[in-house]
Design a protein around this motif. Structure first.
Motif, PDB file in Angstrom:
ATOM      1  N   ASP A 104       8.903  -3.510   1.310  1.00  0.00           N
ATOM      2  CA  ASP A 104       8.167  -3.900   2.511  1.00  0.00           C
ATOM      3  C   ASP A 104       6.768  -3.308   2.438  1.00  0.00           C
ATOM      4  OD1 ASP A 104       8.458  -1.170   3.206  1.00  0.00           O
ATOM      5  OD2 ASP A 104      10.333  -1.601   4.224  1.00  0.00           O
ATOM      6  N   GLY A 105       5.852  -3.895   3.208  1.00  0.00           N
ATOM      7  CA  GLY A 105       4.487  -3.417   3.203  1.00  0.00           C
ATOM      8  C   GLY A 105       3.778  -3.688   1.893  1.00  0.00           C
ATOM      9  N   ARG A 106       2.869  -2.792   1.527  1.00  0.00           N
ATOM     10  CA  ARG A 106       2.119  -2.932   0.289  1.00  0.00           C
ATOM     11  C   ARG A 106       1.616  -1.567  -0.160  1.00  0.00           C
ATOM     12  NH1 ARG A 106      -3.477  -5.863   2.383  1.00  0.00           N
ATOM     13  NH2 ARG A 106      -4.150  -4.212   3.793  1.00  0.00           N
ATOM     14  N   TYR A 107       1.140  -1.507  -1.405  1.00  0.00           N
ATOM     15  CA  TYR A 107       0.565  -0.260  -1.910  1.00  0.00           C
ATOM     16  C   TYR A 107      -0.589  -0.595  -2.843  1.00  0.00           C
ATOM     17  CZ  TYR A 107       3.163  -1.067  -6.287  1.00  0.00           C
ATOM     18  OH  TYR A 107       3.657  -1.588  -7.448  1.00  0.00           O
ATOM     19  N   LEU A 108      -1.363   0.413  -3.223  1.00  0.00           N
ATOM     20  CA  LEU A 108      -2.526   0.223  -4.072  1.00  0.00           C
ATOM     21  C   LEU A 108      -2.274   0.798  -5.459  1.00  0.00           C
ATOM     22  CD1 LEU A 108      -5.428   1.245  -1.624  1.00  0.00           C
ATOM     23  CD2 LEU A 108      -4.250  -0.948  -1.829  1.00  0.00           C
ATOM     24  N   ALA A 109      -2.670   0.048  -6.473  1.00  0.00           N
ATOM     25  CA  ALA A 109      -2.657   0.541  -7.851  1.00  0.00           C
ATOM     26  C   ALA A 109      -4.117   0.702  -8.259  1.00  0.00           C
ATOM     27  CB  ALA A 109      -1.931  -0.442  -8.774  1.00  0.00           C
ATOM     28  N   ARG A 110      -4.587   1.949  -8.263  1.00  0.00           N
ATOM     29  CA  ARG A 110      -6.001   2.228  -8.506  1.00  0.00           C
ATOM     30  C   ARG A 110      -6.272   2.385 -10.000  1.00  0.00           C
ATOM     31  NH1 ARG A 110      -8.671   3.247  -3.869  1.00  0.00           N
ATOM     32  NH2 ARG A 110      -7.417   3.742  -2.002  1.00  0.00           N
TER      33      ARG A 110
END
Length: 452
Positions: free
Chosen positions: A21-27
């Motif tokens: 669920d939601g999202r995340y960042l791959a920097r």
């Protein structure tokens, strides 16, 4: 999921886990402010930076670049650098983009010489010489690029690249037309070629618009062709192969199955590439060029296949057989066209490569070992610590033998009951082939049988 930091590439992005669920960042670890927003259904290239006015931070802006399924990481990174440069000067990238007029592109840098217009023909020639040839790409790869440029984009050859860059809708329309006339795979492939040429040209032609026009297309969905055979299909396929008119082509198709190699790599195999002592066949120019050269470990069945191919070649094409394992009456001197009539031979080419992978799995060979045998690139950081040639002598050869044994075990009683198969692969036939081979090559009998 928590945000992560990795070097963003097409492969690492494809391997990112999808959040529940939601999202995340791959920097990105290489370019600060460049990252991918990973959601449940979409992954988006994005940049973020601080707008400054009078040397002070005014606000932080985040700008999306494009969907990861529609553009390459290289293209996205180049665009990110452009956007971040504009942000550092206090300009919002989107606003700056809207302000630029096509006719004013040459006025962006005052007191400079007018930009030299580079055409698609010129950009292709530079890409061919400076990238494809210099990096040792195979002739088949170069031929594929050339077909895209000189056939699909024939009417654009003398068109300035900047004109295409300023009119992405024109490129998108061409993709739609090519999809209808030549199919979805050709349409996507030709646009990848255009994208690569444009990116290469922009390195030395900074007046070209930063956005690649090929990124405007709606890419066709591509599905892996599932045409491989299972154990139960092999008996019928071998019966078809046994009655093939040309015995050299017959051995070529069998060796393609037993090795899982790309047909284009096997076409140029030479007798000098075979090392009977080490039981290997050296592939000097696989996909990816000479830097990806590798050795195929040979099972006993594969050695016998090569011996038969050389024997038949010497009888049918005595001059050409001195240079090629699979000779033919062609301009190159070796088998040039690997296709067969489907009514004559139902599976060939990459069908057999898929079959190799299927049989390997059924035989209990690990995915990692199968990829090494097929010379696939291995994803992940740990794979870089695997030394392939150290596994070749014992481990990979035993895995290769396992696969070959599984192939011939699937034939069952047909190997003796089917007359054509018996005359081709039976014990008596193998002895005759070996004796002819020893006589014509002078190879020591003990040395040969130690290999076979």
């Amino acid at each position: 999921m928590a945000d992560i930091r990795i070097l963003l590439t097409d492969k690492t992005i494809a391997q990112l886990p999808t959040p529940k669920d939601g999202r995340y960042l791959a920097r990105d670890t290489e370019l600060k402010g460049f990252f991918v927003v990973v959601g449940k259904r979409k992954r988006t290239f994005t940049v973020q930076g601080d707008l400054r006015q009078n040397g002070k931070r005014a606000s932080s802006v985040r700008v999306s670049i494009g969907d990861t399924s529609e553009m390459s990481t290289r293209t996205a990174r180049a665009t990110a650098k452009e956007y971040l440069a504009q942000i550092s000067k206090g300009k919002h990238p989107r606003a700056a983009k809207e302000e630029v007029q096509p006719a004013a592109a040459s006025e962006a840098v005052p007191n400079s010489m007018p930009a030299v217009e580079i055409t698609l023909r010129e950009a292709w020639q530079r890409y061919l010489e400076a990238h494809l040839i210099r990096k040792g790409r195979s002739e088949k790869t170069i031929s594929s690029y050339r077909d895209h440029v000189e056939r699909v984009f024939m009417e654009w050859l003398d068109t300035p690249l900047r004109e295409l860059g300023m009119d992405p809708a024109r490129v998108a329309k061409k993709h739609d037309e090519t999809t209808k006339t030549s199919g979805p795979y050709m349409a996507n492939g030709s646009m990848r070629t255009l994208r690569a040429i444009y990116n290469h040209a922009r390195k030395t032609n900074r007046s070209l618009p930063p956005d690649n026009p090929a990124d405007a297309v709606d890419w066709n969905q591509e599905e892996r062709r599932d045409t491989g055979m299972g154990n139960s299909d092999l008996k019928g396929w071998f019966a078809e192969l046994a009655v093939l008119d040309n015995p050299v082509r017959r051995e070529f198709h069998l060796f393609t199955l037993l090795s899982g190699s790309r047909p284009s790599a096997l076409q140029e195999a030479k007798p000098a590439h075979i090392d009977f002592r080490r039981r290997t066949l050296h592939i000097s120019k696989p996909k990816g060029g000479r830097k990806r050269a590798f050795d195929i470990p040979l099972s006993r069945e594969m050695i016998r296949c090569l011996v038969r191919a050389i024997r038949f070649g010497m009888k049918m094409y005595p001059t050409r057989a001195k240079e090629w394992v699979f000779p033919a009456e062609s301009e190159s001197g070796h088998i040039a066209e690997t296709k067969e009539d489907r009514d004559t031979l139902s599976k060939w080419g990459n069908d057999l490569r898929q079959t190799f992978r299927t049989i390997a799995t059924a035989a209990g060979v690990s995915e990692f070992d199968a990829k090494l045998l097929m010379n696939h690139s291995i994803p992940g950081v740990n794979a870089g610590y695997v030394t392939r040639h150290k596994l070749l002598e014992d481990h990979l050869r035993s895995q290769q033998q396992t696969i070959s044994r599984a192939v011939f075990t699937a034939l069952g009683a047909s190997l003796t009951n089917n007359r054509a198969l018996r005359n081709w692969l039976g014990r008596a036939a193998s002895r005759r082939a070996t004796q002819d081979f020893e006589t014509s090559t002078g190879l020591d009998r003990e040395e040969f049988w130690r290999a076979a």
